[in-house]
Design a protein around this motif. Structure first.
Motif, PDB file in Angstrom:
ATOM      1  N   GLU A 168       0.830  -1.205   0.000  1.00  0.00           N
ATOM      2  CA  GLU A 168       0.000   0.000   0.000  1.00  0.00           C
ATOM      3  C   GLU A 168       0.867   1.259   0.000  1.00  0.00           C
ATOM      4  O   GLU A 168       0.584   2.225  -0.707  1.00  0.00           O
ATOM      5  CB  GLU A 168      -0.916  -0.019   1.225  1.00  0.00           C
ATOM      6  N   VAL A 169       1.931   1.228   0.772  1.00  0.00           N
ATOM      7  CA  VAL A 169       2.835   2.375   0.845  1.00  0.00           C
ATOM      8  C   VAL A 169       3.562   2.558  -0.489  1.00  0.00           C
ATOM      9  O   VAL A 169       3.713   3.675  -0.982  1.00  0.00           O
ATOM     10  CB  VAL A 169       3.826   2.218   2.017  1.00  0.00           C
ATOM     11  N   TRP A 170       4.005   1.463  -1.098  1.00  0.00           N
ATOM     12  CA  TRP A 170       4.696   1.528  -2.388  1.00  0.00           C
ATOM     13  C   TRP A 170       3.802   2.162  -3.453  1.00  0.00           C
ATOM     14  O   TRP A 170       4.224   3.046  -4.193  1.00  0.00           O
ATOM     15  CB  TRP A 170       5.148   0.132  -2.814  1.00  0.00           C
ATOM     16  N   ILE A 171       2.551   1.728  -3.522  1.00  0.00           N
ATOM     17  CA  ILE A 171       1.620   2.271  -4.516  1.00  0.00           C
ATOM     18  C   ILE A 171       1.405   3.763  -4.277  1.00  0.00           C
ATOM     19  O   ILE A 171       1.422   4.560  -5.217  1.00  0.00           O
ATOM     20  CB  ILE A 171       0.281   1.509  -4.504  1.00  0.00           C
ATOM     21  N   ALA A 172       1.208   4.167  -3.044  1.00  0.00           N
ATOM     22  CA  ALA A 172       1.014   5.589  -2.730  1.00  0.00           C
ATOM     23  C   ALA A 172       2.258   6.400  -3.098  1.00  0.00           C
ATOM     24  O   ALA A 172       2.146   7.508  -3.645  1.00  0.00           O
ATOM     25  CB  ALA A 172       0.686   5.760  -1.245  1.00  0.00           C
ATOM     26  N   LEU A 173       3.424   5.855  -2.820  1.00  0.00           N
ATOM     27  CA  LEU A 173       4.676   6.528  -3.154  1.00  0.00           C
ATOM     28  C   LEU A 173       4.810   6.670  -4.669  1.00  0.00           C
ATOM     29  O   LEU A 173       5.199   7.736  -5.173  1.00  0.00           O
ATOM     30  CB  LEU A 173       5.852   5.754  -2.562  1.00  0.00           C
ATOM     31  N   CYS A 174       4.487   5.630  -5.395  1.00  0.00           N
ATOM     32  CA  CYS A 174       4.545   5.674  -6.865  1.00  0.00           C
ATOM     33  C   CYS A 174       3.593   6.734  -7.413  1.00  0.00           C
ATOM     34  O   CYS A 174       3.962   7.513  -8.300  1.00  0.00           O
ATOM     35  CB  CYS A 174       4.202   4.318  -7.454  1.00  0.00           C
ATOM     36  N   LYS A 175       2.376   6.758  -6.911  1.00  0.00           N
ATOM     37  CA  LYS A 175       1.395   7.742  -7.373  1.00  0.00           C
ATOM     38  C   LYS A 175       1.873   9.160  -7.098  1.00  0.00           C
ATOM     39  O   LYS A 175       1.807  10.026  -7.968  1.00  0.00           O
ATOM     40  CB  LYS A 175       0.046   7.513  -6.690  1.00  0.00           C
TER      41      LYS A 175
ATOM     42  N   SER B 281       3.588   1.128 -15.256  1.00  0.00           N
ATOM     43  CA  SER B 281       4.337  -0.013 -15.790  1.00  0.00           C
ATOM     44  C   SER B 281       5.550  -0.362 -14.932  1.00  0.00           C
ATOM     45  O   SER B 281       6.106  -1.450 -15.050  1.00  0.00           O
ATOM     46  CB  SER B 281       4.801   0.290 -17.219  1.00  0.00           C
ATOM     47  N   ARG B 282       5.960   0.555 -14.049  1.00  0.00           N
ATOM     48  CA  ARG B 282       7.112   0.289 -13.182  1.00  0.00           C
ATOM     49  C   ARG B 282       6.708   0.030 -11.730  1.00  0.00           C
ATOM     50  O   ARG B 282       7.550   0.039 -10.839  1.00  0.00           O
ATOM     51  CB  ARG B 282       8.104   1.449 -13.259  1.00  0.00           C
ATOM     52  N   TRP B 283       5.453  -0.226 -11.492  1.00  0.00           N
ATOM     53  CA  TRP B 283       5.010  -0.564 -10.138  1.00  0.00           C
ATOM     54  C   TRP B 283       5.233  -2.040  -9.872  1.00  0.00           C
ATOM     55  O   TRP B 283       4.469  -2.697  -9.183  1.00  0.00           O
ATOM     56  CB  TRP B 283       3.534  -0.238  -9.943  1.00  0.00           C
ATOM     57  N   TYR B 284       6.299  -2.598 -10.389  1.00  0.00           N
ATOM     58  CA  TYR B 284       6.558  -4.037 -10.288  1.00  0.00           C
ATOM     59  C   TYR B 284       6.631  -4.511  -8.852  1.00  0.00           C
ATOM     60  O   TYR B 284       6.432  -5.680  -8.580  1.00  0.00           O
ATOM     61  CB  TYR B 284       7.843  -4.415 -11.034  1.00  0.00           C
ATOM     62  N   GLY B 285       6.909  -3.627  -7.934  1.00  0.00           N
ATOM     63  CA  GLY B 285       6.983  -4.024  -6.532  1.00  0.00           C
ATOM     64  C   GLY B 285       5.650  -4.476  -5.974  1.00  0.00           C
ATOM     65  O   GLY B 285       5.588  -5.069  -4.920  1.00  0.00           O
ATOM     66  N   ALA B 286       4.571  -4.196  -6.696  1.00  0.00           N
ATOM     67  CA  ALA B 286       3.239  -4.545  -6.211  1.00  0.00           C
ATOM     68  C   ALA B 286       2.746  -5.830  -6.841  1.00  0.00           C
ATOM     69  O   ALA B 286       1.735  -5.883  -7.514  1.00  0.00           O
ATOM     70  CB  ALA B 286       2.268  -3.412  -6.494  1.00  0.00           C
ATOM     71  N   GLY B 287       3.529  -6.885  -6.687  1.00  0.00           N
ATOM     72  CA  GLY B 287       3.119  -8.183  -7.180  1.00  0.00           C
ATOM     73  C   GLY B 287       3.481  -8.436  -8.626  1.00  0.00           C
ATOM     74  O   GLY B 287       3.174  -9.478  -9.176  1.00  0.00           O
TER      75      GLY B 287
END
Length: 74
Positions: free
Chosen positions: A48-55, A62-68
């Motif tokens: 959840e934190v990774w996605i918020a940081l990316c946004k 395409s680079r949100w690979y950390g989310a599964g």
């Protein structure tokens, strides 16, 4: 996403120094006005934190690979 995967994703995307600065200094409105480190310490999932940081930082989806998603091939 494990915490170690989150840390690797941050380092891969932003570099180790700048990534650490973002984790401690960037306030994420989506996470209740907390920094990423504060959000994780409060019990939010690293994913959840990774996605918020990316946004917040404009990382392309395409680079949100950390989310599964699988890590990019090197």
């Amino acid at each position: 996403m494990k915490l170690s995967e989150f840390q690797r994703a941050v380092s891969d995307e932003f570099g180790s120094s700048y990534g650490q600065t973002l984790l401690t200094d960037l306030v994420l409105g989506e996470l209740g006005g907390r920094t990423a480190n504060e959000a994780i310490a409060a019990g939010l999932s690293p994913r959840e934190v990774w996605i918020a940081l990316c946004k917040e930082t404009g990382v392309p989806q395409s680079r949100w690979y950390g989310a599964g998603k699988p890590a990019p091939k090197r």
